[in-house]
Motif scaffolding. Sequence first.
Motif, PDB file in Angstrom:
ATOM      1  N   UNK A   6      45.155  29.965  33.093  1.00 56.74           N
ATOM      2  CA  UNK A   6      45.642  30.655  34.280  1.00 56.74           C
ATOM      3  C   UNK A   6      45.386  29.788  35.505  1.00 56.74           C
ATOM      4  N   UNK A   7      46.268  29.848  36.475  1.00 57.49           N
ATOM      5  CA  UNK A   7      46.050  29.137  37.735  1.00 57.49           C
ATOM      6  C   UNK A   7      45.045  29.904  38.586  1.00 57.49           C
ATOM      7  N   UNK A   8      44.515  29.239  39.600  1.00 58.56           N
ATOM      8  CA  UNK A   8      43.588  29.911  40.519  1.00 58.56           C
ATOM      9  C   UNK A   8      44.266  31.093  41.192  1.00 58.56           C
ATOM     10  N   UNK A   9      45.557  30.955  41.506  1.00 59.19           N
ATOM     11  CA  UNK A   9      46.286  32.045  42.156  1.00 59.19           C
ATOM     12  C   UNK A   9      46.435  33.244  41.224  1.00 59.19           C
ATOM     13  N   UNK A  10      46.698  32.992  39.957  1.00 59.90           N
ATOM     14  CA  UNK A  10      46.800  34.091  38.990  1.00 59.90           C
ATOM     15  C   UNK A  10      45.450  34.792  38.819  1.00 59.90           C
ATOM     16  N   UNK A  11      44.374  34.011  38.800  1.00 60.34           N
ATOM     17  CA  UNK A  11      43.034  34.597  38.675  1.00 60.34           C
ATOM     18  C   UNK A  11      42.705  35.434  39.906  1.00 60.34           C
ATOM     19  N   UNK A  12      43.031  34.908  41.091  1.00 59.52           N
ATOM     20  CA  UNK A  12      42.791  35.654  42.332  1.00 59.52           C
ATOM     21  C   UNK A  12      43.536  36.989  42.315  1.00 59.52           C
ATOM     22  N   UNK A  13      44.769  36.949  41.848  1.00 57.59           N
ATOM     23  CA  UNK A  13      45.581  38.169  41.786  1.00 57.59           C
ATOM     24  C   UNK A  13      44.962  39.172  40.819  1.00 57.59           C
ATOM     25  N   UNK A  14      44.457  38.674  39.692  1.00 61.20           N
ATOM     26  CA  UNK A  14      43.807  39.558  38.726  1.00 61.20           C
ATOM     27  C   UNK A  14      42.574  40.225  39.293  1.00 61.20           C
ATOM     28  N   UNK A  15      41.768  39.480  40.029  1.00 59.31           N
ATOM     29  CA  UNK A  15      40.550  40.042  40.625  1.00 59.31           C
ATOM     30  C   UNK A  15      40.889  40.981  41.779  1.00 59.31           C
ATOM     31  N   UNK A  16      41.973  40.666  42.491  1.00 61.47           N
ATOM     32  CA  UNK A  16      42.392  41.514  43.604  1.00 61.47           C
ATOM     33  C   UNK A  16      42.843  42.888  43.110  1.00 61.47           C
ATOM     34  N   UNK A  17      43.469  42.939  41.939  1.00 60.98           N
ATOM     35  CA  UNK A  17      43.994  44.192  41.382  1.00 60.98           C
ATOM     36  C   UNK A  17      43.057  44.820  40.348  1.00 60.98           C
ATOM     37  N   UNK A  18      41.784  44.532  40.477  1.00 63.26           N
ATOM     38  CA  UNK A  18      40.777  44.984  39.522  1.00 63.26           C
ATOM     39  C   UNK A  18      40.600  46.506  39.572  1.00 63.26           C
ATOM     40  N   UNK A  19      40.597  47.136  38.394  1.00 67.04           N
ATOM     41  CA  UNK A  19      40.266  48.563  38.271  1.00 67.04           C
ATOM     42  C   UNK A  19      39.030  48.677  37.394  1.00 67.04           C
ATOM     43  N   UNK A  20      37.910  49.006  38.026  1.00 65.90           N
ATOM     44  CA  UNK A  20      36.659  49.075  37.281  1.00 65.90           C
ATOM     45  C   UNK A  20      36.479  50.423  36.598  1.00 65.90           C
ATOM     46  N   UNK A  21      35.786  50.401  35.465  1.00 58.53           N
ATOM     47  CA  UNK A  21      35.332  51.640  34.843  1.00 58.53           C
ATOM     48  C   UNK A  21      34.448  52.364  35.864  1.00 58.53           C
ATOM     49  N   UNK A  22      34.613  53.678  36.058  1.00 56.26           N
ATOM     50  CA  UNK A  22      33.858  54.396  37.098  1.00 56.26           C
ATOM     51  C   UNK A  22      32.338  54.262  36.956  1.00 56.26           C
ATOM     52  N   UNK A  23      31.674  54.510  38.088  1.00 55.93           N
ATOM     53  CA  UNK A  23      30.205  54.555  38.186  1.00 55.93           C
ATOM     54  C   UNK A  23      29.543  53.192  38.066  1.00 55.93           C
ATOM     55  N   UNK A  57      36.018  31.615  34.834  1.00 54.36           N
ATOM     56  CA  UNK A  57      35.877  30.538  33.850  1.00 54.36           C
ATOM     57  C   UNK A  57      36.751  30.789  32.625  1.00 54.36           C
ATOM     58  N   UNK A  58      36.788  32.038  32.157  1.00 58.30           N
ATOM     59  CA  UNK A  58      37.603  32.357  30.979  1.00 58.30           C
ATOM     60  C   UNK A  58      39.086  32.331  31.335  1.00 58.30           C
ATOM     61  N   UNK A  59      39.425  32.732  32.559  1.00 56.02           N
ATOM     62  CA  UNK A  59      40.808  32.621  33.000  1.00 56.02           C
ATOM     63  C   UNK A  59      41.285  31.176  32.940  1.00 56.02           C
ATOM     64  N   UNK A  60      40.444  30.266  33.381  1.00 56.86           N
ATOM     65  CA  UNK A  60      40.788  28.840  33.323  1.00 56.86           C
ATOM     66  C   UNK A  60      40.880  28.365  31.872  1.00 56.86           C
ATOM     67  N   UNK A  61      40.017  28.896  31.016  1.00 56.06           N
ATOM     68  CA  UNK A  61      40.048  28.540  29.590  1.00 56.06           C
ATOM     69  C   UNK A  61      41.400  28.910  28.976  1.00 56.06           C
ATOM     70  N   UNK A  62      42.013  29.993  29.477  1.00 60.18           N
ATOM     71  CA  UNK A  62      43.315  30.432  28.974  1.00 60.18           C
ATOM     72  C   UNK A  62      44.467  29.968  29.872  1.00 60.18           C
TER      73      UNK A  62
END
Length: 427
Positions: free
Chosen positions: A280-297, A273-278
Amino acid sequence: MNKLFLILDNLLGIREQLNLDKIENIIMDSRKVQKGDLFFAINNGNKYINEVLEKGASIVVADNYLGDDKRVFKVLNTVEFMQKFAKEYREALGLKVIAITGSNGKTTTKDMIYSVLSRKYITKKTEGNYNNHIGLPFTILQLKEKDEIVVLEMGMSGFGEIDLLSSIAKPDIGVITNIGDSHLEFLKTRENVFKAKTELLNYVSSENTYIIGDDQYLKNVVGNKIGFSRENNFVIEDFIDSNDGMSFKVENSEYTLNLNGKHNALNAGIAIAIGKRFDLTSEEIKEGLKNLHLTPMRFQKIEKENLIYINDAYNASPISMEYSLNTFDKLYNNMKKIVVLGDMLELGEKEIEFHREIIEKALSIKCDKIYLYGERMKKAYDLLEKNDKIRCFNNKENIVKLIANEIEKIAVLLKGSRGMKLEEIIK
């Protein structure tokens, strides 16, 4: 000269006194100080003033100094000065500030929003647990003038803390993930947690507010609502969870993540939702989620020989425990499963009741063994009928030995409060 230096000069008059025109870095840890740095002497940091001066610190801000080195600027309260400094610096910057609070999911949501927005913008985020009255202003002071967006996590344990952080950060966008049982030791009721968390809403408009609309306390807040219910502005549909991750749709676009759990789909829904607010296209958002690096644990999968650990041991509350157990229930059902639960802290007078309910929840899911660690878990277990699936432990070494003796391939869920350090079982 940059804005950071000019604001500091305006507050302290450093140019006139020291003939400086820049600061290399802003540091709170005396061990990390290098030549040209500004060092904030906070609490015990006052003991290390002479040490950082010898290392070449160009400026020290302190509230407990008896020497006469002209590089040391004495203030009434170092933390309050840093907050004022950060507030003025934030106001001088042209970037957008996204503030996130909530009982659970703050860090994961922060990481997701950061990963999405970084596809298009120069974005920074809160690192580690720097989400309090010291960490947040320190994070702001690390920003550069070229940065376009910062995603700030806001933690709290009582009334007025979110208000203070918001007054410093002046957020453009506000996010509240949910309202749970964290900090009941101090706030007593969920209603009070709701009041404390929603102090953020005094600083952002409803059109710039993003919340989990499925939460019983947040569903009546005016803003952009994300959730599985059809009443939400951003509806999560066709959710599928598997050992390999999850997929779901928002506004007819399908998103996939190497994560599990409906709660993480909700967190990702906020990032979408925030990606769309700024813009970003759906493809850009998908790419961002695909390359996600989470804080451990945070439901982190770690594979070791015949073991799959799900390390969700960064923190715990009744709601986050339930999220983890519900998710683990649906995964790895082709192998032996062990649940390791540690104490939940800061829950107040009903803490044993909360622990009993979580043990009962663990008994209801698909797992072969339940290992309990901590005095609260033990007290709660003593109130239940004995069950062969459950064992209680007062040290982690015995849990490690039992897991090591397993011959077949197993999946192990680790969930407990930060103070229980269940991740040591993996090491």
